[in-house]
Design a protein around this motif. Structure first.
Motif, PDB file in Angstrom:
ATOM      1  N   ALA A 178      16.572  -2.935  -4.655  1.00 57.72           N
ATOM      2  CA  ALA A 178      15.141  -2.638  -4.423  1.00 57.72           C
ATOM      3  C   ALA A 178      14.673  -2.860  -3.278  1.00 57.72           C
ATOM      4  O   ALA A 178      15.550  -2.522  -2.557  1.00 57.72           O
ATOM      5  N   ILE A 179      13.671  -2.130  -3.055  1.00 62.25           N
ATOM      6  CA  ILE A 179      12.288  -1.610  -1.904  1.00 62.25           C
ATOM      7  C   ILE A 179      11.277  -2.750  -1.547  1.00 62.25           C
ATOM      8  O   ILE A 179      10.782  -2.990  -2.512  1.00 62.25           O
ATOM      9  N   ASN A 180      11.257  -2.383  -0.027  1.00 59.08           N
ATOM     10  CA  ASN A 180      10.296  -2.718   0.074  1.00 59.08           C
ATOM     11  C   ASN A 180       8.594  -1.773   0.646  1.00 59.08           C
ATOM     12  O   ASN A 180       8.968  -0.951   1.334  1.00 59.08           O
ATOM     13  N   LEU A 181       7.577  -2.500   0.140  1.00 61.23           N
ATOM     14  CA  LEU A 181       6.318  -1.048   0.891  1.00 61.23           C
ATOM     15  C   LEU A 181       6.105  -2.221   1.154  1.00 61.23           C
ATOM     16  O   LEU A 181       5.303  -3.671   0.615  1.00 61.23           O
ATOM     17  N   THR A 182       4.584  -1.930   1.540  1.00 60.84           N
ATOM     18  CA  THR A 182       3.425  -2.286   1.505  1.00 60.84           C
ATOM     19  C   THR A 182       2.309  -1.364   1.207  1.00 60.84           C
ATOM     20  O   THR A 182       2.107  -0.920   1.448  1.00 60.84           O
ATOM     21  N   LEU A 234       1.248   3.362  -8.161  1.00 62.88           N
ATOM     22  CA  LEU A 234       0.198   2.664  -8.489  1.00 62.88           C
ATOM     23  C   LEU A 234       0.647   1.470  -9.327  1.00 62.88           C
ATOM     24  O   LEU A 234       0.761  -0.290  -9.171  1.00 62.88           O
ATOM     25  N   GLN A 235       2.715   1.144 -10.336  1.00 63.28           N
ATOM     26  CA  GLN A 235       3.067   0.156 -10.658  1.00 63.28           C
ATOM     27  C   GLN A 235       3.477  -0.999  -9.635  1.00 63.28           C
ATOM     28  O   GLN A 235       2.406  -2.257  -9.259  1.00 63.28           O
ATOM     29  N   ALA A 236       4.202  -0.128  -8.179  1.00 64.16           N
ATOM     30  CA  ALA A 236       4.110  -1.444  -7.625  1.00 64.16           C
ATOM     31  C   ALA A 236       2.744  -2.229  -6.665  1.00 64.16           C
ATOM     32  O   ALA A 236       2.410  -3.137  -6.764  1.00 64.16           O
ATOM     33  N   ALA A 237       0.815  -1.083  -6.559  1.00 65.44           N
ATOM     34  CA  ALA A 237       0.443  -2.181  -6.185  1.00 65.44           C
ATOM     35  C   ALA A 237      -0.482  -2.608  -7.786  1.00 65.44           C
ATOM     36  O   ALA A 237      -1.104  -3.647  -7.244  1.00 65.44           O
ATOM     37  N   GLU A 238      -0.418  -2.812  -8.664  1.00 69.21           N
ATOM     38  CA  GLU A 238      -0.682  -3.041  -9.587  1.00 69.21           C
ATOM     39  C   GLU A 238       0.575  -5.503  -9.047  1.00 69.21           C
ATOM     40  O   GLU A 238      -0.251  -6.160  -9.266  1.00 69.21           O
ATOM     41  N   ARG A 239       1.625  -4.789  -9.063  1.00 67.53           N
ATOM     42  CA  ARG A 239       2.571  -5.604  -9.129  1.00 67.53           C
ATOM     43  C   ARG A 239       2.234  -6.882  -7.141  1.00 67.53           C
ATOM     44  O   ARG A 239       2.191  -7.814  -7.609  1.00 67.53           O
ATOM     45  N   ALA A 240       1.477  -6.084  -6.554  1.00 67.33           N
ATOM     46  CA  ALA A 240       0.262  -6.517  -5.353  1.00 67.33           C
ATOM     47  C   ALA A 240      -0.798  -6.593  -5.809  1.00 67.33           C
ATOM     48  O   ALA A 240      -0.837  -7.783  -4.042  1.00 67.33           O
ATOM     49  N   GLY A 241      -1.165  -7.266  -6.267  1.00 69.25           N
ATOM     50  CA  GLY A 241      -3.031  -7.353  -7.104  1.00 69.25           C
ATOM     51  C   GLY A 241      -2.999  -6.387  -6.328  1.00 69.25           C
ATOM     52  O   GLY A 241      -4.517  -6.870  -5.929  1.00 69.25           O
ATOM     53  N   VAL A 244       5.259  -6.086  -0.898  1.00 68.16           N
ATOM     54  CA  VAL A 244       5.625  -6.593  -2.045  1.00 68.16           C
ATOM     55  C   VAL A 244       7.070  -5.750  -2.406  1.00 68.16           C
ATOM     56  O   VAL A 244       7.313  -4.632  -1.200  1.00 68.16           O
ATOM     57  N   THR A 245       7.371  -6.485  -2.901  1.00 70.23           N
ATOM     58  CA  THR A 245       9.165  -6.272  -3.438  1.00 70.23           C
ATOM     59  C   THR A 245       9.182  -5.417  -4.563  1.00 70.23           C
ATOM     60  O   THR A 245       8.670  -6.417  -5.750  1.00 70.23           O
TER      61      THR A 245
END
Lengths: 165, 525
Positions: B8-12, B27-34, B18-19
């Motif tokens: 797992a990685i963490n980013l802002t 882009l997928q991480a952004a989707e997860r972060a809403g 979001v992890t």
């Protein structure tokens, strides 16, 4: 508590009826000499209508007589009383057009939203108000009737010329 | 593309922490972060990512240049800005370029209201063009028998080209010409005849590809939509049925990772849009003094419960297009009147597989619920049963469209429950109006035994009711008056009457369906 009455004594000049009566008679005399007509002889004489009067709809046409409507469906969407019926279809050139376009003038509240929303300036309200029909069904104007009208289009309100001058 | 691992990685992203597993794109991480990152060429169902639309550019804090988030792998401690001035300006410029030759004919475009270009152009507030040049007009083309291509509206995201190449495995489309003259076309000498070509219309983010069945028809805001399950074959693709004025106008696939992904076949699309044709039964009819007579429901059911013969020889024909709840109710009715067995007819056709998503297949069995019929003891039959004089005949759901006009004439009692009135159905002693699957709620069991719910999309004609509602009411008359009005209750009874569905809960089935027997339990061939 015993009440007291205040007695106002007006000066003679303002208490007298003479001045008011003479003013009224003066107006009467003026009309005797130079009469001003208030009654209009409608329908022999017609009103001067504002070019912004919102009356009977009229559909703009191309030079060959086809209605300008592209059947986009914005006027039935915006119409607050649902008086516009539109069924779009594809014409022989593959373009979108209104196969059925009907306005129920009886239900219409003449708000003018349809004219404002039309992207191709096809449907307009018109400076025209004299409508009469023998049946309610006849008040549903189809495309043929809407294109046949010849009265002037209603001018839209111009925010840079709010008083239409 | 990007292999995800358990690390797992963490980013802002825009201040939202979001992890995500390592290997996830930004882009997928952004989707997860809403956080919504606008994009055109990226589609989650298409593996290749050319990053060519430049719409998903985001700013990474500490880096001078913007990067496309659809191919950028998220790294630990990354800080992404999607709403910074540079990112916004980049998006605005991309839109401005896309709109250079776009006709902006939204009022007559069938994608209006569901167009990503319209949405983002409006969002960036570009209502006037700065260009003084005349717009380039490229015209339109019939790219397949039933699909039109409007080259002016195309933004060349190449989703359609890549769907055909990467997912359908049938390289039929290409980008012809270059630069501002580029357009999508079929390869010279090749036709777009793939069984899954309808999906290129769904992936098109603008109105460049339009299905002919939907051309110049309803506006997107005029339609209602109901989640459903495709009845075209036993695969059970999840779909959304779009309805206007009680007519099915369009069918779109609904995402389900276990069944159909983002896709569906053209057979299903065509099948459903044509489904509502034919003369419908809208009133209960019973035969008294040799004539069919329209009666109200109460009278019809009372009459049936006294006149339906019990015992004696009989036959039953059901349909694999009926819901599981209805089939369970038919089995209960047959048990009451002493008819054993019963079968359904099944038409078969060719198979077609979507290479990039092998779970999705146009299956040979062209009915949605053959497995459900098997659950309640109905077997597949080749033809209709021979009816001898005096037999009882119960036909539920089968349209009898191909049956001889005198079929069932000699039957002692002929009960017909169905939606359409064919010549053979007119011989029935009692005809009860049933809904089609689109007019009711219920469940289908697909080829692998997966139970999937569908919702009501249309209003049934007249007083037609779902078969399970009719039969449960009929069975309840004189036996405690069970009235069942909800599919939830009908499903609970059906589940308790079948071994395999026992214990299944209506809510648990949900919108995505469940497979109570695991993946390896095909019930019907």
């Amino acid at each position: 508590m015993p009440g007291s009455v205040k007695v106002v004594v007006r000066p003679e000049a303002s208490a007298s009826y003479v001045r008011a009566i003479s003013t009224g008679l003066g107006i009467t005399l003026k009309h005797m000499v130079k009469p001003k007509k208030q009654t209009q002889q409608y329908p022999d004489e017609k009103w001067d209508l504002s070019r912004r009067l919102r009356g009977t709809h009229r559909m703009a046409t191309h030079e060959d007589g086809r209605a300008k409507c592209v059947g986009c469906g914005l006027c039935p969407t915006v119409c607050p009383v649902n008086c516009i019926k539109l069924i779009p279809a594809e014409d022989e050139n593959g373009e979108r057009y209104a196969a059925v376009y009907e306005i129920d003038e009886f239900r219409c509240i003449f708000c003018g939203f349809c004219q404002e929303v039309c992207p191709v300036e096809a449907i307009h309200l018109g400076v025209h108000y004299e409508n009469a029909e023998y049946s309610r069904e006849r008040w549903v104007y189809d495309l043929e009737r809407l294109t046949e009208f010849e009265h002037p289009f209603t001018a839209l309100w111009d925010p840079f010329d709010p008083a239409s001058e | 593309m990007n292999e995800t691992t358990s690390e797992a990685i963490n980013l802002t992203i825009d201040g939202v922490e979001v992890t995500v597993p390592k290997g996830t794109t930004v882009l997928q991480a952004a989707e997860r972060a809403g956080v919504v990152v606008p994009h055109y060429c990226y589609h989650p169902g298409i593996p290749s990512r050319p990053a060519q639309c430049r719409m998903c550019l985001v700013e990474i804090e500490g880096q001078p240049k913007l990067q496309p988030s659809c191919v950028l792998s998220a790294t630990d401690g990354m800080s992404i800005l999607t709403q910074s001035d540079t990112a916004k300006e980049a998006r605005r410029s991309v839109i401005e370029f896309l709109l250079l030759n776009h006709p902006i004919d939204c009022p007559i475009c069938d994608a209006a209201g569901q167009c990503m270009l319209q949405d983002y152009a409006f969002e960036t507030h570009q209502l006037e063009s700065r260009s003084h040049e005349a717009k380039l007009v490229l015209g339109r083309d019939r790219i397949a028998d039933d699909i039109l291509y409007f080259a002016d509206r195309c933004i060349l995201c190449t989703r359609c080209v890549r769907f055909m190449r990467d997912v359908a495995g049938d390289e039929a489309l290409l980008v012809a010409q270059r630069g501002h003259k580029a357009y999508i076309d079929t390869f010279p000498g090749k036709d777009l005849e793939n069984e899954f070509r309808g999906n290129i219309v769904d992936v098109c983010p603008v109105g460049a590809l339009v299905h002919e069945d939907f051309l110049f028809k309803p506006r997107s805001w005029d339609m209602d939509s109901a989640p459903s399950v495709c009845p075209g074959c036993s695969n059970g693709c999840n779909i959304d049925i779009a309805v206007k004025e009680n007519q099915i106008v369009r069918v779109k696939p609904r995402y389900n990772a276990d069944v159909n992904g983002f896709w569906m076949c053209d057979h299903g699309r065509k099948h459903l849009v044509m489904a509502n044709r034919g003369s419908r039964i809208d009133l209960p009819l019973i035969r008294r003094h040799g004539e069919l007579e329209a009666v109200h429901w109460g009278e019809a059911l009372e009459w049936l419960s006294t006149n339906l013969p019990e015992g004696g020889s009989g036959h039953a024909v059901v349909s694999a297009f009926d819901a599981t709840e209805s089939l369970a109710a038919v089995r209960a009715l047959l048990g009451r009147i002493g008819i054993e067995g019963g079968g359904y007819r099944l038409s078969r056709g060719h198979e077609a597989e979507l290479g990039g998503f092998p779970q999705l297949k146009l299956r040979a069995e062209r009915a949605p619920n053959a497995a459900g019929a098997e659950l309640f003891g109905f077997g597949e039959t080749d033809g209709l049963p021979e009816v001898s004089d005096g037999d009882t005949l119960v036909v539920v759901g089968d349209r009898l469209a191909d049956a001889p006009a005198d079929y069932g004439e000699g039957a002692g009692f002929f009960l017909y429950i169905g939606s359409h009135l064919s010549d053979a159905a007119r011989n029935a002693t009692a005809i009860l109006p049933a809904t089609t699957f689109a007019e009711m709620e219920g469940t289908f069991v697909n080829h692998e035994g997966r139970v999937q719910r569908f919702h009501q999309a249309l209003v049934p004609p007249g007083v037609a009711r779902p078969t399970w509602m009719i039969l449960r009411r009929l069975l309840g008359l004189g036996h405690g008056e069970v009235t069942m009005l909800e599919a939830r209750d009908a499903f609970a009874v059906a589940a308790s009457e079948s071994g395999r569905l026992a214990g299944l809960n209506w809510d648990e089935v949900g919108l995505k369906g469940v497979n109570p027997g695991g993946t390896a339990a095909p019930v019907a061939k």
